[in-house]
Design an enzyme around this catalytic site. Structure first.
Site, short mmCIF file in Angstrom:
data_model
loop_
_atom_site.label_atom_id
_atom_site.label_comp_id
_atom_site.label_asym_id
_atom_site.label_seq_id
_atom_site.Cartn_x
_atom_site.Cartn_y
_atom_site.Cartn_z
N ASP A 298 0.81 -1.27 -0.09
CA ASP A 298 0.09 -0.09 -0.09
C ASP A 298 0.92 1.07 0.05
O ASP A 298 1.80 1.40 0.79
CB ASP A 298 -0.96 0.24 1.14
CG ASP A 298 -2.12 -0.99 1.13
OD1 ASP A 298 -2.21 -1.67 0.05
OD2 ASP A 298 -2.36 -1.41 2.42
N ASP B 296 -0.50 -3.66 -4.22
CA ASP B 296 -1.83 -3.65 -3.63
C ASP B 296 -2.70 -2.66 -4.07
O ASP B 296 -3.32 -2.48 -4.66
CB ASP B 296 -1.84 -3.96 -2.10
CG ASP B 296 -3.06 -4.66 -1.57
OD1 ASP B 296 -4.10 -4.78 -2.18
OD2 ASP B 296 -3.28 -4.65 -0.35
N ASP C 93 -5.31 2.46 1.70
CA ASP C 93 -6.34 1.48 2.48
C ASP C 93 -6.61 1.89 3.71
O ASP C 93 -5.71 2.38 4.85
CB ASP C 93 -5.45 0.04 2.54
CG ASP C 93 -5.97 -0.76 1.27
OD1 ASP C 93 -6.65 -0.20 0.32
OD2 ASP C 93 -5.43 -1.93 1.23
N ARG D 7 -11.99 -0.16 -6.97
CA ARG D 7 -11.58 0.24 -5.43
C ARG D 7 -11.67 1.66 -5.17
O ARG D 7 -10.54 2.04 -5.03
CB ARG D 7 -10.73 -0.63 -4.79
CG ARG D 7 -11.02 -1.97 -4.74
CD ARG D 7 -10.06 -2.59 -3.86
NE ARG D 7 -10.05 -4.15 -3.87
CZ ARG D 7 -9.52 -4.93 -2.99
NH1 ARG D 7 -8.90 -4.78 -2.12
NH2 ARG D 7 -10.09 -6.50 -3.29
#
Length: 298
Positions: A119, A148, A152, A201
């Site tokens: 991340d 990734d 997040d 996302r």
């Protein structure tokens, strides 16, 4: 981030300048206490070669920039530029942190070197009052390439503002809640961000509440805003261009909800099937969300 007491970062505290990851860690460890206000101005390239763990009244590491069990810090890139190259920023058990004007790229969870679970910016475990502002976050591909996510939030991350960032060339934009049982991630605002060349996302949202306004999304190949399993998002005056399934509940039948107004859909495709439930092609709201702060729509 203006709620819950507000977010001021290192305002009013000491100012230090750093050109290596080790110097960033040292600045955190040199504070009188774990909540003494501190502003760290960063310039140059931060990478694994110049980042080492520093011990003391802090909890740092050599493979990421870690804000753990600390408070009241601003990390700000100077006009000379601050590039975090293959090294991510991790927030854990922390609050009142501002990250501004930095460029984070190519943080990997597999391959070499690895950092921060792949991340660019990751928040987890009792994190609140965070402002992520005017940064550039990017990867050079998706999970199969070792990356990734760009931002997040999980394990109780709340009261966050993500504003005026440029996020691009990543398989995953970010999530709120890492699993269906991760239920306490909520009260996040996304505004005036530019998202380009991202698969999905934007965000993936489980259970919580988000507010997204005046964001621009271009070349979104799979799906955009994805509230699910009771999550809800208020989406106002956003512009989606060249995007597939910009809003809806995707890859599951556990539905989320959306409150829509003023959005622009330019060259978008709505694809529905057994587990994809897009809001379009004629998007209408499925909930009503009241926002507890003032803001100006463009």
């Amino acid at each position: 981030a203006t709620l819950n007491g507000g977010t001021t970062g290192g305002e009013g505290g000491a100012i230090v300048y750093a050109t290596t990851g080790t110097e960033i860690n040292q600045a955190m460890c040199d504070r009188a206490t774990d909540d003494t206000p501190l502003t760290i101005y960063v310039s140059g390239v931060i990478n694994h070669g110049n980042t080492e763990k520093v011990s003391g009244s802090c909890d740092t590491t050599g493979d990421e920039i870690q804000f753990k069990k600390v408070k009241n810090i601003s990390l700000i890139g100077t006009n000379e530029g601050a590039l975090f190259d293959e090294i991510g920023i991790h927030l854990r058990e922390t609050s009142n942190i501002i990250i501004r004007n930095v460029h984070v790229r190519n943080v990997k969870k597999s391959g070499s070197p690895i950092s921060n679970g792949g991340d660019a910016i990751g928040m987890e475990t009792n994190v609140h009052n965070i402002w992520i502002d005017h940064n550039e976050l990017e990867a050079s591909g998706g999970e199969k390439d070792g990356y990734d996510s760009l931002i997040d939030m999980k394990a109780t991350t709340q009261y966050v503002t993500v504003s005026y960032n440029y996020l691009h060339h990543s398989g995953r934009g970010g999530l709120m809640g890492s699993s269906d049982s991760d239920t306490e991630n909520t009260f996040v605002t996304f505004h005036h961000n530019r998202y380009e060349d991202i698969d999905s996302r934007l965000p993936l949202l489980r259970h919580g509440i988000a507010h997204a306004y005046n964001n621009y999304y271009d070349n979104i190949s799979k799906s955009g805003m994805n509230p699910r399993i009771g999550g809800s998002i208020k989406a106002e005056n956003n512009h989606f261009a060249n995007a597939q399934n910009p809003i809806g509940t995707f890859y599951t039948d556990d539905m989320g909800f959306w409150d829509l107004s003023g959005n622009i859909f330019e060259n978008v495709t709505w694809l529905s099937d057994a587990t994809n439930h897009p809001a379009g092609p004629n998007p209408i709201s499925t909930t009503s969300i009241s926002i507890p702060y003032s803001y100006q729509l463009d």
